[in-house]
Design a protein around this motif. Structure first.
Motif, PDB file in Angstrom:
ATOM      1  N   MET A   1       9.325 -18.082  37.301  1.00 16.04           N
ATOM      2  CA  MET A   1      10.339 -17.235  36.673  1.00 16.04           C
ATOM      3  C   MET A   1      11.447 -16.939  37.674  1.00 16.04           C
ATOM      4  O   MET A   1      11.191 -16.599  38.818  1.00 16.04           O
ATOM      5  CB  MET A   1       9.703 -15.928  36.178  1.00 16.04           C
ATOM      6  CG  MET A   1      10.682 -14.980  35.504  1.00 16.04           C
ATOM      7  SD  MET A   1       9.837 -13.484  34.895  1.00 16.04           S
ATOM      8  CE  MET A   1      11.256 -12.574  34.263  1.00 16.04           C
ATOM      9  N   THR A   2      12.703 -17.083  37.269  1.00 10.05           N
ATOM     10  CA  THR A   2      13.824 -16.825  38.159  1.00 10.05           C
ATOM     11  C   THR A   2      13.955 -15.334  38.418  1.00 10.05           C
ATOM     12  O   THR A   2      13.503 -14.494  37.635  1.00 10.05           O
ATOM     13  CB  THR A   2      15.131 -17.348  37.536  1.00 10.05           C
ATOM     14  OG1 THR A   2      15.333 -16.719  36.255  1.00 10.05           O
ATOM     15  CG2 THR A   2      15.067 -18.859  37.343  1.00 10.05           C
ATOM     16  N   ALA A   3      14.586 -14.997  39.536  1.00 10.58           N
ATOM     17  CA  ALA A   3      14.768 -13.592  39.899  1.00 10.58           C
ATOM     18  C   ALA A   3      15.632 -12.900  38.858  1.00 10.58           C
ATOM     19  O   ALA A   3      16.655 -13.443  38.424  1.00 10.58           O
ATOM     20  CB  ALA A   3      15.411 -13.493  41.279  1.00 10.58           C
ATOM     21  N   PRO A   4      15.260 -11.699  38.436  1.00  9.69           N
ATOM     22  CA  PRO A   4      16.045 -10.972  37.437  1.00  9.69           C
ATOM     23  C   PRO A   4      17.383 -10.521  38.017  1.00  9.69           C
ATOM     24  O   PRO A   4      17.514 -10.294  39.225  1.00  9.69           O
ATOM     25  CB  PRO A   4      15.157  -9.775  37.090  1.00  9.69           C
ATOM     26  CG  PRO A   4      14.304  -9.577  38.300  1.00  9.69           C
ATOM     27  CD  PRO A   4      14.060 -10.944  38.867  1.00  9.69           C
ATOM     28  N   LEU A  23      17.549   1.057  43.204  1.00  9.37           N
ATOM     29  CA  LEU A  23      16.961  -0.118  42.567  1.00  9.37           C
ATOM     30  C   LEU A  23      16.403  -1.082  43.603  1.00  9.37           C
ATOM     31  O   LEU A  23      15.347  -1.689  43.393  1.00  9.37           O
ATOM     32  CB  LEU A  23      18.009  -0.820  41.690  1.00  9.37           C
ATOM     33  CG  LEU A  23      18.349  -0.128  40.379  1.00  9.37           C
ATOM     34  CD1 LEU A  23      19.582  -0.754  39.739  1.00  9.37           C
ATOM     35  CD2 LEU A  23      17.162  -0.215  39.408  1.00  9.37           C
ATOM     36  N   ALA A  24      17.098  -1.230  44.712  1.00  6.31           N
ATOM     37  CA  ALA A  24      16.613  -2.119  45.779  1.00  6.31           C
ATOM     38  C   ALA A  24      15.277  -1.634  46.316  1.00  6.31           C
ATOM     39  O   ALA A  24      14.420  -2.443  46.702  1.00  6.31           O
ATOM     40  CB  ALA A  24      17.646  -2.195  46.898  1.00  6.31           C
ATOM     41  N   ALA A  25      15.077  -0.308  46.308  1.00  2.00           N
ATOM     42  CA  ALA A  25      13.827   0.248  46.832  1.00  2.00           C
ATOM     43  C   ALA A  25      12.669   0.053  45.859  1.00  2.00           C
ATOM     44  O   ALA A  25      11.550  -0.260  46.279  1.00  2.00           O
ATOM     45  CB  ALA A  25      14.010   1.738  47.138  1.00  2.00           C
ATOM     46  N   VAL A  26      12.926   0.228  44.557  1.00  2.00           N
ATOM     47  CA  VAL A  26      11.826   0.166  43.583  1.00  2.00           C
ATOM     48  C   VAL A  26      11.672  -1.232  42.978  1.00  2.00           C
ATOM     49  O   VAL A  26      10.640  -1.537  42.382  1.00  2.00           O
ATOM     50  CB  VAL A  26      12.015   1.202  42.452  1.00  2.00           C
ATOM     51  CG1 VAL A  26      12.011   2.607  43.024  1.00  2.00           C
ATOM     52  CG2 VAL A  26      13.279   0.939  41.646  1.00  2.00           C
ATOM     53  N   TRP A  27      12.699  -2.092  43.144  1.00  2.00           N
ATOM     54  CA  TRP A  27      12.636  -3.425  42.535  1.00  2.00           C
ATOM     55  C   TRP A  27      13.348  -4.418  43.463  1.00  2.00           C
ATOM     56  O   TRP A  27      14.449  -4.867  43.179  1.00  2.00           O
ATOM     57  CB  TRP A  27      13.296  -3.399  41.163  1.00  2.00           C
ATOM     58  CG  TRP A  27      12.977  -4.560  40.276  1.00  2.00           C
ATOM     59  CD1 TRP A  27      12.276  -5.672  40.587  1.00  2.00           C
ATOM     60  CD2 TRP A  27      13.371  -4.698  38.905  1.00  2.00           C
ATOM     61  NE1 TRP A  27      12.195  -6.519  39.507  1.00  2.00           N
ATOM     62  CE2 TRP A  27      12.859  -5.929  38.457  1.00  2.00           C
ATOM     63  CE3 TRP A  27      14.097  -3.904  38.026  1.00  2.00           C
ATOM     64  CZ2 TRP A  27      13.061  -6.387  37.157  1.00  2.00           C
ATOM     65  CZ3 TRP A  27      14.302  -4.351  36.736  1.00  2.00           C
ATOM     66  CH2 TRP A  27      13.784  -5.584  36.306  1.00  2.00           C
ATOM     67  N   PRO A  28      12.738  -4.770  44.579  1.00  2.00           N
ATOM     68  CA  PRO A  28      13.403  -5.623  45.570  1.00  2.00           C
ATOM     69  C   PRO A  28      13.823  -6.987  45.026  1.00  2.00           C
ATOM     70  O   PRO A  28      14.777  -7.589  45.539  1.00  2.00           O
ATOM     71  CB  PRO A  28      12.334  -5.770  46.670  1.00  2.00           C
ATOM     72  CG  PRO A  28      11.407  -4.626  46.469  1.00  2.00           C
ATOM     73  CD  PRO A  28      11.391  -4.345  45.003  1.00  2.00           C
ATOM     74  N   GLU A  29      13.111  -7.493  44.018  1.00  2.00           N
ATOM     75  CA  GLU A  29      13.430  -8.827  43.494  1.00  2.00           C
ATOM     76  C   GLU A  29      14.709  -8.839  42.662  1.00  2.00           C
ATOM     77  O   GLU A  29      15.274  -9.899  42.392  1.00  2.00           O
ATOM     78  CB  GLU A  29      12.273  -9.346  42.623  1.00  2.00           C
ATOM     79  CG  GLU A  29      10.923  -9.401  43.327  1.00  2.00           C
ATOM     80  CD  GLU A  29      10.182  -8.088  43.250  1.00  2.00           C
ATOM     81  OE1 GLU A  29       9.048  -8.023  43.756  1.00  2.00           O
ATOM     82  OE2 GLU A  29      10.730  -7.114  42.674  1.00  2.00           O
ATOM     83  N   LEU A  30      15.157  -7.679  42.224  1.00  2.00           N
ATOM     84  CA  LEU A  30      16.326  -7.593  41.346  1.00  2.00           C
ATOM     85  C   LEU A  30      17.605  -7.878  42.130  1.00  2.00           C
ATOM     86  O   LEU A  30      17.832  -7.314  43.199  1.00  2.00           O
ATOM     87  CB  LEU A  30      16.402  -6.203  40.714  1.00  2.00           C
ATOM     88  CG  LEU A  30      17.530  -5.962  39.709  1.00  2.00           C
ATOM     89  CD1 LEU A  30      17.288  -6.775  38.439  1.00  2.00           C
ATOM     90  CD2 LEU A  30      17.652  -4.479  39.370  1.00  2.00           C
ATOM     91  N   THR A  31      18.451  -8.743  41.576  1.00  2.00           N
ATOM     92  CA  THR A  31      19.736  -9.064  42.181  1.00  2.00           C
ATOM     93  C   THR A  31      20.855  -8.389  41.397  1.00  2.00           C
ATOM     94  O   THR A  31      20.979  -8.591  40.191  1.00  2.00           O
ATOM     95  CB  THR A  31      19.982 -10.586  42.187  1.00  2.00           C
ATOM     96  OG1 THR A  31      18.951 -11.225  42.946  1.00  2.00           O
ATOM     97  CG2 THR A  31      21.342 -10.920  42.787  1.00  2.00           C
ATOM     98  N   ALA A 121       9.208  -9.684  30.987  1.00  2.00           N
ATOM     99  CA  ALA A 121       8.068 -10.600  31.060  1.00  2.00           C
ATOM    100  C   ALA A 121       7.393 -10.775  29.707  1.00  2.00           C
ATOM    101  O   ALA A 121       6.426 -11.538  29.588  1.00  2.00           O
ATOM    102  CB  ALA A 121       7.052 -10.086  32.076  1.00  2.00           C
ATOM    103  N   LYS A 122       7.881 -10.037  28.686  1.00  2.00           N
ATOM    104  CA  LYS A 122       7.310 -10.080  27.333  1.00  2.00           C
ATOM    105  C   LYS A 122       5.833  -9.707  27.355  1.00  2.00           C
ATOM    106  O   LYS A 122       5.002 -10.303  26.662  1.00  2.00           O
ATOM    107  CB  LYS A 122       7.503 -11.452  26.693  1.00  2.00           C
ATOM    108  CG  LYS A 122       8.956 -11.835  26.514  1.00  2.00           C
ATOM    109  CD  LYS A 122       9.103 -13.166  25.803  1.00  2.00           C
ATOM    110  CE  LYS A 122      10.568 -13.515  25.621  1.00  2.00           C
ATOM    111  NZ  LYS A 122      10.758 -14.808  24.947  1.00  2.00           N
TER     112      LYS A 122
END
Length: 268
Positions: A1-4, A23-31, A121-122
């Motif tokens: 799955m690609t980065a969100p 957001l960077a702290a709670v969801w590091p994968e989010l761009t 992620a459904k």
């Protein structure tokens, strides 16, 4: 799955930066692909970049966060960032719409992020959490909230007769245009265009005020800027990105249907 990916829209830059850091702290994968400073910029960048998420401040110049949400045609999910009072926020909670209150608290943002991650992620929601499944059910809930919180002030009273005529200009002339002849109304900068099969007229009444005055069984809002007359709708079409368009008899161009209104055409 690609980065969100996500877009943040807030007319106060320091609040936008603070949200990005949280957001960077709670969801590091989010761009974060873009930070918009007003509603118009947010709408344009969502259409161009198609992020997975849009964190929309509700009260912004140009277009409000509600109006931006109404115009989304792709699959971007919306999280409202709001300073609305508790009563207004009940509308979000009753329809299971994601929102965070200003000032944004880390714990509340973390819960919202977990719900959104499951939605992307459904996955099946955990017990006691709202259903954040994608599809027509989410769009219907979003539309319910938008109608409740973005209703025009001073609209038609419940017992008022629907609008039958509009006084509209064409050049220097004023015309009485029967609404039966109107194919659609579409907001255009400072005016609203009134399109018939033969002519385009202009009025100054905003789209949301018109929606309150028209017969809701015959005139459907399909976009933040468009109301169509169902008597003249000939069909719908989906493109390769699954975006929906309405075809209107007597008019060559198709009209886009934003995601919040797509479920209205499910039977077509």
């Amino acid at each position: 799955m690609t980065a969100p990916t996500a877009l943040i829209a807030d007319d106060e830059p320091h609040l936008a930066r603070a949200l990005a850091a949280q957001l960077a702290a709670v969801w590091p994968e989010l761009t974060i692909v873009h930070v918009a400073r007003n509603g118009q910029e947010a709408a344009e960048q969502i259409a161009e970049l198609q992020p997975d998420l849009a964190f929309l401040d509700i009260q912004m110049p140009g277009l409000t966060g509600l109006e931006v949400a109404e115009g989304i045609e792709g699959s971007t999910r919306v999280v409202f960032v709001t300073a609305y009072d508790q009563y207004a926020c009940q509308a979000f909670e009753q329809e299971a719409i994601d929102y965070v209150l200003k000032p944004v608290e880390a714990d509340r943002l973390g819960r919202t992020v977990e719900r959104v991650r499951r939605a992307l992620a459904k996955a099946t929601p955990a017990a006691g959490e709202p259903d954040v499944s994608t599809g027509a059910d989410v769009d219907a809930r979003l539309l319910a909230v938008l109608q409740r919180l973005h209703a025009p002030a001073g609209g038609a009273s419940p017992g008022a007769s629907p609008l039958r005529w509009v006084r509209a200009t064409q050049g220097d002339l004023m015309h009485q245009v029967p609404v039966d002849e109107v194919l659609f109304f579409r907001a255009d900068d400072k005016y609203t265009c009134v399109q018939t099969a033969s002519t385009e007229y202009l009025i100054r009444t905003p789209i949301h005020e018109l929606a309150a005055q028209l017969d809701g069984d015959r005139f459907w809002q399909v976009h933040r800027s468009t109301i169509v007359n169902l008597d003249h709708v000939s069909g719908t079409r989906r493109d390769e990105l699954s975006r929906l368009f309405v075809r209107v008899r007597g008019h060559a161009s198709e009209l886009p249907v934003s995601r919040a209104y797509v479920h209205l055409f499910k039977a077509m």
